[in-house]
Design a protein around this motif. Sequence first.
Motif, PDB file in Angstrom:
ATOM      1  N   GLU A 109     -23.844  22.683 -36.706  1.00 49.58           N
ATOM      2  CA  GLU A 109     -24.270  24.076 -36.768  1.00 49.58           C
ATOM      3  C   GLU A 109     -25.793  24.134 -36.867  1.00 49.58           C
ATOM      4  O   GLU A 109     -26.396  23.503 -37.729  1.00 49.58           O
ATOM      5  N   GLY A 110     -26.405  24.864 -35.961  1.00 50.82           N
ATOM      6  CA  GLY A 110     -27.862  24.972 -35.935  1.00 50.82           C
ATOM      7  C   GLY A 110     -28.534  23.724 -35.399  1.00 50.82           C
ATOM      8  O   GLY A 110     -29.742  23.582 -35.488  1.00 50.82           O
ATOM      9  N   GLY A 111     -27.753  22.829 -34.819  1.00 54.55           N
ATOM     10  CA  GLY A 111     -28.301  21.562 -34.339  1.00 54.55           C
ATOM     11  C   GLY A 111     -28.213  21.420 -32.836  1.00 54.55           C
ATOM     12  O   GLY A 111     -27.963  22.381 -32.105  1.00 54.55           O
ATOM     13  N   LYS A 112     -28.404  20.209 -32.366  1.00 54.90           N
ATOM     14  CA  LYS A 112     -28.418  19.918 -30.928  1.00 54.90           C
ATOM     15  C   LYS A 112     -27.473  18.767 -30.623  1.00 54.90           C
ATOM     16  O   LYS A 112     -27.237  17.895 -31.452  1.00 54.90           O
ATOM     17  N   TRP A 113     -26.986  18.751 -29.386  1.00 57.30           N
ATOM     18  CA  TRP A 113     -26.162  17.668 -28.868  1.00 57.30           C
ATOM     19  C   TRP A 113     -26.948  16.996 -27.757  1.00 57.30           C
ATOM     20  O   TRP A 113     -27.498  17.671 -26.885  1.00 57.30           O
ATOM     21  N   ILE A 114     -27.011  15.683 -27.787  1.00 57.36           N
ATOM     22  CA  ILE A 114     -27.694  14.918 -26.749  1.00 57.36           C
ATOM     23  C   ILE A 114     -26.679  13.949 -26.173  1.00 57.36           C
ATOM     24  O   ILE A 114     -26.105  13.134 -26.892  1.00 57.36           O
ATOM     25  N   GLY A 115     -26.453  14.048 -24.864  1.00 55.64           N
ATOM     26  CA  GLY A 115     -25.422  13.231 -24.248  1.00 55.64           C
ATOM     27  C   GLY A 115     -25.813  12.596 -22.939  1.00 55.64           C
ATOM     28  O   GLY A 115     -24.961  12.382 -22.086  1.00 55.64           O
ATOM     29  N   HIS A 116     -27.100  12.292 -22.728  1.00 46.31           N
ATOM     30  CA  HIS A 116     -27.502  11.705 -21.454  1.00 46.31           C
ATOM     31  C   HIS A 116     -28.009  10.267 -21.573  1.00 46.31           C
ATOM     32  O   HIS A 116     -28.605   9.746 -20.641  1.00 46.31           O
ATOM     33  N   LEU A 117     -27.750   9.616 -22.700  1.00 44.23           N
ATOM     34  CA  LEU A 117     -28.072   8.197 -22.849  1.00 44.23           C
ATOM     35  C   LEU A 117     -26.801   7.383 -22.652  1.00 44.23           C
ATOM     36  O   LEU A 117     -25.718   7.823 -23.034  1.00 44.23           O
ATOM     37  N   THR A 118     -26.935   6.192 -22.099  1.00 47.22           N
ATOM     38  CA  THR A 118     -25.777   5.315 -21.984  1.00 47.22           C
ATOM     39  C   THR A 118     -25.538   4.640 -23.333  1.00 47.22           C
ATOM     40  O   THR A 118     -26.411   4.657 -24.213  1.00 47.22           O
ATOM     41  N   ALA A 119     -24.376   4.027 -23.477  1.00 48.95           N
ATOM     42  CA  ALA A 119     -24.048   3.322 -24.724  1.00 48.95           C
ATOM     43  C   ALA A 119     -25.015   2.158 -24.950  1.00 48.95           C
ATOM     44  O   ALA A 119     -25.400   1.881 -26.089  1.00 48.95           O
ATOM     45  N   ASP A 120     -25.441   1.500 -23.887  1.00 47.41           N
ATOM     46  CA  ASP A 120     -26.399   0.394 -24.009  1.00 47.41           C
ATOM     47  C   ASP A 120     -27.773   0.902 -24.449  1.00 47.41           C
ATOM     48  O   ASP A 120     -28.422   0.295 -25.295  1.00 47.41           O
ATOM     49  N   GLU A 121     -28.215   2.012 -23.867  1.00 44.87           N
ATOM     50  CA  GLU A 121     -29.512   2.579 -24.232  1.00 44.87           C
ATOM     51  C   GLU A 121     -29.510   3.052 -25.686  1.00 44.87           C
ATOM     52  O   GLU A 121     -30.472   2.823 -26.414  1.00 44.87           O
ATOM     53  N   LEU A 122     -28.445   3.687 -26.103  1.00 42.65           N
ATOM     54  CA  LEU A 122     -28.322   4.150 -27.483  1.00 42.65           C
ATOM     55  C   LEU A 122     -28.200   2.956 -28.425  1.00 42.65           C
ATOM     56  O   LEU A 122     -28.764   2.954 -29.516  1.00 42.65           O
TER      57      LEU A 122
END
Length: 171
Positions: A109-122
């Motif tokens: 809530e009130g935050g952000k979702w980031i989903g464009h990194l790969t599992a290796d990059e993360l």
Amino acid sequence: MIFPDLAAKLPGRGIYVSAARAPLEKAVAKSMFSRGAKKQVSVPDDLVEQVEAGALKRLQDTIAMARKAGKAVAGYEKVRTMLDRGEARVLLQACDGSERGKGKFSTPEGGKWIGHLTADELGLAFGRDRVIHAAVAAGTLAQRIVEEAARLQGIRQSGSQSAAQKESKNA
């Protein structure tokens, strides 16, 4: 000579180009850097890839700093705990993770979702091989992660994929 200066700290004259792939590719293709510098400059052939790699490194370094400060966690259970307590402001999920697993979490809530990194990059940001789920607590580092992620996403857009995303699909 043109160098990517994502931190805006290098000496010399700066030429700003938007943090998006299309304008950067256009500037390289039409020699707009020479026009901006008002003299002939050399532009590396892989400037766009250098900018993307630099933006990825800055994001990974910021996530690593948050991890070292105790503000970021990785792993399904740790992320779930942070979200349940209401401490998380940024939810990071690998783009190549299972949709079923990623669907179990919602954006804070009130935050952000980031989903464009790969599992290796993360994973590199957390000192692991692969990370699917991560969360960052509220604070200055969370805001910097959101800003750096937006820059990286802009560079990666325009229907193109990063080399890491292509490799993960080919593997």
